[in-house]
Enzyme design. Structure first.
Site, short mmCIF file in Angstrom:
data_model
loop_
_atom_site.label_atom_id
_atom_site.label_comp_id
_atom_site.label_asym_id
_atom_site.label_seq_id
_atom_site.Cartn_x
_atom_site.Cartn_y
_atom_site.Cartn_z
N LEU A 87 -8.08 1.91 -16.13
CA LEU A 87 -6.80 1.03 -15.34
C LEU A 87 -5.24 0.67 -15.78
CD1 LEU A 87 -9.61 0.24 -12.51
CD2 LEU A 87 -8.31 2.05 -12.33
N LEU B 125 -13.59 2.60 -7.14
CA LEU B 125 -14.36 0.72 -6.76
C LEU B 125 -14.27 -0.49 -8.59
CD1 LEU B 125 -15.12 3.20 -4.58
CD2 LEU B 125 -17.53 0.92 -5.18
N ALA C 167 -11.48 -2.89 -10.47
CA ALA C 167 -10.85 -3.84 -10.81
C ALA C 167 -11.99 -5.23 -11.52
CB ALA C 167 -10.82 -4.58 -8.98
N SER D 246 -13.24 -7.67 -10.26
CA SER D 246 -13.63 -8.64 -8.54
C SER D 246 -13.68 -10.37 -8.32
CB SER D 246 -14.51 -7.63 -8.49
OG SER D 246 -15.51 -8.25 -9.34
N SER E 209 -9.98 -4.83 0.34
CA SER E 209 -10.70 -5.99 0.31
C SER E 209 -11.00 -7.34 1.57
CB SER E 209 -11.30 -6.92 -1.37
OG SER E 209 -11.84 -8.48 -1.07
N GLU F 85 -11.41 -10.06 1.58
CA GLU F 85 -10.07 -10.72 0.54
C GLU F 85 -8.71 -11.13 0.77
OE1 GLU F 85 -10.97 -14.31 -1.49
OE2 GLU F 85 -13.25 -13.72 -0.84
N TYR G 136 -6.62 -12.49 -7.11
CA TYR G 136 -7.55 -11.06 -6.45
C TYR G 136 -6.75 -10.36 -5.45
CZ TYR G 136 -11.21 -8.64 -5.11
OH TYR G 136 -12.68 -7.94 -4.79
N LYS H 150 -5.27 -7.33 -4.33
CA LYS H 150 -5.79 -6.47 -3.68
C LYS H 150 -5.29 -6.15 -2.23
CE LYS H 150 -9.82 -5.50 -4.45
NZ LYS H 150 -10.74 -3.84 -4.89
N ARG I 271 -26.66 -7.31 -7.97
CA ARG I 271 -24.89 -7.89 -7.86
C ARG I 271 -24.77 -8.93 -9.21
NH1 ARG I 271 -19.66 -9.27 -6.16
NH2 ARG I 271 -19.74 -9.93 -3.99
#
Ligand code: G4F
Length: 314
Positions: A41, A62, A64, A66, A111, A113, A135, A139, A170
């Site tokens: 990326l 998806l 990142a 994160s 997100s 966030e 972060y 985003k 996770r």
């Protein structure tokens, strides 16, 4: 995501960065039909090359950095990957484009966030953003540049403003898995306690398997748009602990949990709760797995995994 798409009959390619990425084998083992393509990326030319090679119909970004806590310690890397990475992906799509009759469709993982210090509850697609971490700021950039490319170049680019979505897969650094894995180890006598940061934070936690369906549905719509994806239920970390310890049939979680300011953040997102009415009405999406089922699923998976590991070590 790749498992969901494979189940729908897609040929799925995954972008893998670095010369010997340690996660590549893990991902390949989980989904053997996944084909890995080199790209990063942070490198536009590599994204263009990947798109030229694969000629995809749909892209799900998806990718990142994160982990919110790490973004305070590595803000520039976060801005580059999580923020500028979206711009580079959009540029690659604009340049490679797909065919005129069959343009590449893009899903961007935005997100909750971005809401940060929330201006209203519950949060919708119209709630103003007030990010509380590098972060979250990255985003917001990724989300805004996706809207901008959609409006500027008529791209089929949609954003899912996803609230926390969890599963047994996770990472162990996130609070839900840190708790269920620590608890499984406590149950097996392998660990005495779990050390956490702010126990008062509250999140709208859903199941990742439900959320990927919403991502796919967005991409299938005639018109691209932005959607909040959430359960509409919010729980504190204390509530998560209480429920998880009940699943393990251990009384009094307070005796097993320590707190350490090391796990607190310079600025916190206190409470998140999403309103997914638009996704429900336009996509026909709703979450299937309840909070209780999610916590139990994660605990039981960790218990089985840790028990198998302990058996091997014997
Ligand atoms: O599990 P977390 O690290 O997830 P967070 O920060 O909510 O972010 C996750 O969800 C976002 C969607 O809203 C994603 F965009 C993002 O990529 C990621 O997937 O922390 C949840 C809460 C925080 O308030 C944190 O301060 O748990 C609190 N917490 C308390 N003790 C802890 C700990 N978090 C972690 N990771 N570790 C602790 O020991």
């Amino acid at each position: 995501m790749s498992e969901f798409l494979t189940g729908k009959g897609y040929q799925v390619f995954g972008l893998v960065r670095g010369q010997n990425n340690p996660k590549a084998q893990l991902v390949q083992d989980e989904n053997p039909s996944l084909e890995l393509v080199e790209g990063d990326l942070r490198d536009l030319s590599s994204l263009i090359a990947a798109l030229e090679q694969v000629q995809p119909d749909e892209i799900y970004n998806l990718g990142a950095m994160s982990f919110v806590a790490l973004s305070f310690r590595q803000p520039e890397l976060t801005a580059d990957t999580t923020g500028l990475g979206v711009l580079r992906t959009l540029e690659a799509v604009r340049i490679v484009g797909g065919t005129q009759n069959n343009p590449i469709r893009l899903y961007q993982a935005s997100s909750s966030e971005m809401f940060g210090k929330v201006r209203e509850t519950p949060q919708t697609e119209r709630t103003p953003f007030h990010p509380r971490s590098p972060y979250g700021v990255a985003k917001v950039f990724g989300h805004s540049i996706t809207v901008n490319y959609r409006e500027s170049y008529s791209m089929h680019a949609s954003s899912g403003i996803c609230f926390n979505h969890e599963s047994p897969r996770r990472g162990l650094e996130f609070v839900t898995r840190k708790i269920t894995n620590g608890l499984a180890r406590i149950k097996l006598g392998l660990q005495d306690s779990i050390t956490l940061g702010n126990l008062e934070a509250a999140r709208d936690w859903g199941y990742a398997g439900d959320f990927v369906e919403a991502m796919w549905l967005m991409v299938q719509q005639d018109e691209p748009d932005d959607y909040v994806i959430a359960t509409g239920e919010t729980h504190t970390i204390r509530e998560f602990l209480d429920l998880a310890f009940r699943c393990a049939e251990i009384d009094g979680w307070e005796s097993f949990v320590r707190t350490d300011p090391r796990f607190e953040r310079p600025a916190e997102v206190d409470v998140l709760c999403g309103d997914a009415a638009k996704a429900r009405e336009r996509l026909g999406w709703k979450p299937r797995v309840t909070f209780e089922e999610l916590v139990r699923m994660m605990y039981e998976s960790d218990l089985a995994e840790e028990a198998a590991r302990a058996e091997l070590d014997r």
